[in-house]
Design a protein around this motif. Structure first.
Motif, PDB file in Angstrom:
ATOM      1  N   LEU A  53     -23.254  -0.536 -35.457  1.00 13.58           N
ATOM      2  CA  LEU A  53     -22.682  -0.275 -34.141  1.00 13.58           C
ATOM      3  C   LEU A  53     -23.720  -0.443 -33.035  1.00 13.58           C
ATOM      4  O   LEU A  53     -23.424  -0.959 -31.960  1.00 13.58           O
ATOM      5  CB  LEU A  53     -22.066   1.124 -34.094  1.00 13.58           C
ATOM      6  N   ALA A  54     -24.928   0.003 -33.299  1.00 16.18           N
ATOM      7  CA  ALA A  54     -26.002  -0.159 -32.313  1.00 16.18           C
ATOM      8  C   ALA A  54     -26.298  -1.638 -32.088  1.00 16.18           C
ATOM      9  O   ALA A  54     -26.511  -2.074 -30.952  1.00 16.18           O
ATOM     10  CB  ALA A  54     -27.252   0.570 -32.779  1.00 16.18           C
ATOM     11  N   LEU A  55     -26.308  -2.426 -33.158  1.00 12.19           N
ATOM     12  CA  LEU A  55     -26.540  -3.866 -33.013  1.00 12.19           C
ATOM     13  C   LEU A  55     -25.414  -4.535 -32.239  1.00 12.19           C
ATOM     14  O   LEU A  55     -25.649  -5.437 -31.442  1.00 12.19           O
ATOM     15  CB  LEU A  55     -26.680  -4.524 -34.389  1.00 12.19           C
ATOM     16  N   GLN A  56     -24.195  -4.101 -32.456  1.00 10.42           N
ATOM     17  CA  GLN A  56     -23.080  -4.663 -31.711  1.00 10.42           C
ATOM     18  C   GLN A  56     -23.188  -4.340 -30.227  1.00 10.42           C
ATOM     19  O   GLN A  56     -22.870  -5.165 -29.384  1.00 10.42           O
ATOM     20  CB  GLN A  56     -21.758  -4.148 -32.256  1.00 10.42           C
ATOM     21  N   ALA A  57     -23.648  -3.145 -29.901  1.00 11.15           N
ATOM     22  CA  ALA A  57     -23.807  -2.768 -28.504  1.00 11.15           C
ATOM     23  C   ALA A  57     -24.868  -3.628 -27.830  1.00 11.15           C
ATOM     24  O   ALA A  57     -24.712  -4.050 -26.691  1.00 11.15           O
ATOM     25  CB  ALA A  57     -24.160  -1.290 -28.387  1.00 11.15           C
ATOM     26  N   VAL A  58     -25.967  -3.898 -28.536  1.00  9.96           N
ATOM     27  CA  VAL A  58     -27.016  -4.758 -27.994  1.00  9.96           C
ATOM     28  C   VAL A  58     -26.472  -6.159 -27.803  1.00  9.96           C
ATOM     29  O   VAL A  58     -26.702  -6.804 -26.789  1.00  9.96           O
ATOM     30  CB  VAL A  58     -28.256  -4.758 -28.918  1.00  9.96           C
ATOM     31  N   ASP A  59     -25.725  -6.635 -28.781  1.00 15.37           N
ATOM     32  CA  ASP A  59     -25.156  -7.970 -28.697  1.00 15.37           C
ATOM     33  C   ASP A  59     -24.194  -8.070 -27.526  1.00 15.37           C
ATOM     34  O   ASP A  59     -24.175  -9.068 -26.813  1.00 15.37           O
ATOM     35  CB  ASP A  59     -24.456  -8.328 -30.005  1.00 15.37           C
ATOM     36  N   ASP A  60     -23.390  -7.033 -27.286  1.00 17.55           N
ATOM     37  CA  ASP A  60     -22.461  -7.039 -26.165  1.00 17.55           C
ATOM     38  C   ASP A  60     -23.211  -7.106 -24.841  1.00 17.55           C
ATOM     39  O   ASP A  60     -22.791  -7.803 -23.919  1.00 17.55           O
ATOM     40  CB  ASP A  60     -21.567  -5.808 -26.198  1.00 17.55           C
ATOM     41  N   ALA A  61     -24.311  -6.371 -24.725  1.00 12.64           N
ATOM     42  CA  ALA A  61     -25.090  -6.388 -23.490  1.00 12.64           C
ATOM     43  C   ALA A  61     -25.682  -7.775 -23.250  1.00 12.64           C
ATOM     44  O   ALA A  61     -25.656  -8.287 -22.132  1.00 12.64           O
ATOM     45  CB  ALA A  61     -26.195  -5.341 -23.543  1.00 12.64           C
ATOM     46  N   LEU A  62     -26.220  -8.388 -24.298  1.00 14.55           N
ATOM     47  CA  LEU A  62     -26.773  -9.730 -24.159  1.00 14.55           C
ATOM     48  C   LEU A  62     -25.677 -10.736 -23.846  1.00 14.55           C
ATOM     49  O   LEU A  62     -25.872 -11.648 -23.042  1.00 14.55           O
ATOM     50  CB  LEU A  62     -27.513 -10.136 -25.439  1.00 14.55           C
ATOM     51  N   GLN A  63     -24.543 -10.570 -24.475  1.00 15.56           N
ATOM     52  CA  GLN A  63     -23.421 -11.490 -24.254  1.00 15.56           C
ATOM     53  C   GLN A  63     -22.922 -11.395 -22.813  1.00 15.56           C
ATOM     54  O   GLN A  63     -22.646 -12.415 -22.186  1.00 15.56           O
ATOM     55  CB  GLN A  63     -22.301 -11.176 -25.248  1.00 15.56           C
ATOM     56  N   SER A  64     -22.805 -10.180 -22.280  1.00 11.42           N
ATOM     57  CA  SER A  64     -22.330 -10.027 -20.908  1.00 11.42           C
ATOM     58  C   SER A  64     -23.346 -10.582 -19.915  1.00 11.42           C
ATOM     59  O   SER A  64     -22.971 -11.153 -18.892  1.00 11.42           O
ATOM     60  CB  SER A  64     -22.011  -8.572 -20.597  1.00 11.42           C
ATOM     61  N   LYS A  65     -24.636 -10.445 -20.224  1.00 14.61           N
ATOM     62  CA  LYS A  65     -25.659 -11.003 -19.348  1.00 14.61           C
ATOM     63  C   LYS A  65     -25.592 -12.530 -19.369  1.00 14.61           C
ATOM     64  O   LYS A  65     -25.704 -13.170 -18.330  1.00 14.61           O
ATOM     65  CB  LYS A  65     -27.044 -10.520 -19.797  1.00 14.61           C
ATOM     66  N   ARG A  66     -25.374 -13.110 -20.544  1.00 14.10           N
ATOM     67  CA  ARG A  66     -25.241 -14.572 -20.644  1.00 14.10           C
ATOM     68  C   ARG A  66     -24.029 -15.066 -19.853  1.00 14.10           C
ATOM     69  O   ARG A  66     -24.098 -16.094 -19.184  1.00 14.10           O
ATOM     70  CB  ARG A  66     -25.101 -14.987 -22.106  1.00 14.10           C
ATOM     71  N   LYS A  67     -22.916 -14.337 -19.935  1.00  8.28           N
ATOM     72  CA  LYS A  67     -21.723 -14.723 -19.186  1.00  8.28           C
ATOM     73  C   LYS A  67     -21.982 -14.658 -17.690  1.00  8.28           C
ATOM     74  O   LYS A  67     -21.530 -15.514 -16.933  1.00  8.28           O
ATOM     75  CB  LYS A  67     -20.546 -13.817 -19.555  1.00  8.28           C
ATOM     76  N   ALA A  68     -22.700 -13.627 -17.237  1.00  8.54           N
ATOM     77  CA  ALA A  68     -23.007 -13.486 -15.816  1.00  8.54           C
ATOM     78  C   ALA A  68     -23.911 -14.628 -15.347  1.00  8.54           C
ATOM     79  O   ALA A  68     -23.713 -15.179 -14.258  1.00  8.54           O
ATOM     80  CB  ALA A  68     -23.675 -12.140 -15.552  1.00  8.54           C
ATOM     81  N   VAL A  69     -24.891 -14.988 -16.171  1.00  7.42           N
ATOM     82  CA  VAL A  69     -25.782 -16.100 -15.819  1.00  7.42           C
ATOM     83  C   VAL A  69     -24.986 -17.401 -15.765  1.00  7.42           C
ATOM     84  O   VAL A  69     -25.164 -18.228 -14.855  1.00  7.42           O
ATOM     85  CB  VAL A  69     -26.952 -16.180 -16.825  1.00  7.42           C
ATOM     86  N   ARG A  70     -24.080 -17.590 -16.715  1.00  7.97           N
ATOM     87  CA  ARG A  70     -23.238 -18.789 -16.733  1.00  7.97           C
ATOM     88  C   ARG A  70     -22.359 -18.842 -15.473  1.00  7.97           C
ATOM     89  O   ARG A  70     -22.186 -19.905 -14.866  1.00  7.97           O
ATOM     90  CB  ARG A  70     -22.369 -18.780 -17.994  1.00  7.97           C
ATOM     91  N   ARG A  71     -21.828 -17.696 -15.086  1.00  2.32           N
ATOM     92  CA  ARG A  71     -20.997 -17.629 -13.874  1.00  2.32           C
ATOM     93  C   ARG A  71     -21.824 -17.971 -12.643  1.00  2.32           C
ATOM     94  O   ARG A  71     -21.390 -18.738 -11.786  1.00  2.32           O
ATOM     95  CB  ARG A  71     -20.393 -16.232 -13.751  1.00  2.32           C
TER      96      ARG A  71
END
Length: 137
Positions: A53-71
């Motif tokens: 669960l902790a790894l998924q939370a880290v992955d979600d944070a990185l994923q949302s940051k990547r989406k924001a950078v892409r936007r």
């Protein structure tokens, strides 16, 4: 792969006759008292699940940051295209519509440092659209 530990899962249960049971068959075990049942199996450790669960939370944070950078990159590319159109004489309606579509997409939760930068880019895009009479939602 071999898994070892206190909570092993054994092979097929054997009947009282000593013969191996057919796979998928069912037998009832003799009844146990409440005290025997309570102490029969040790409590399972949830550290593995917590780690996942902790790894998924880290992955979600990185994923949302990547989406924001892409936007942000998409908005900057659209603004650069608009700038090129202005230098050529007239902005294309398609480019203005693309910029409006990018601005109308919902934003996800992102870290504060990226959010501030993205807000500045979005403000610049909104100003450029407002100059041309387009007002995104």
């Amino acid at each position: 792969m071999r898994i070892e530990g206190q909570n092993r899962i054994g092979g097929p249960v054997t009947r009282a006759t000593g013969r191996p049971q057919a796979e998928g068959s069912f037998t009832l075990q003799p009844e146990r008292s409440a005290s025997q049942a309570a102490g029969a199996a040790p409590a399972a450790s949830f550290t593995g699940i917590d780690a996942l669960l902790a790894l998924q939370a880290v992955d979600d944070a990185l994923q949302s940051k990547r989406k924001a950078v892409r936007r942000g990159r998409g908005l900057i590319e659209a603004l650069e295209g608009l700038q090129a159109d202005l230098l050529a004489g007239q902005p294309s309606e398609g480019r203005l519509n693309r910029l409006m579509a990018l601005l109308s997409q919902p934003r996800e939760f992102i870290p504060a440092d990226v959010a501030a930068l993205l807000a500045d880019i979005e403000l610049r895009a909104r100003v450029e659209l407002a100059k041309r009479g387009h007002f995104p939602a």
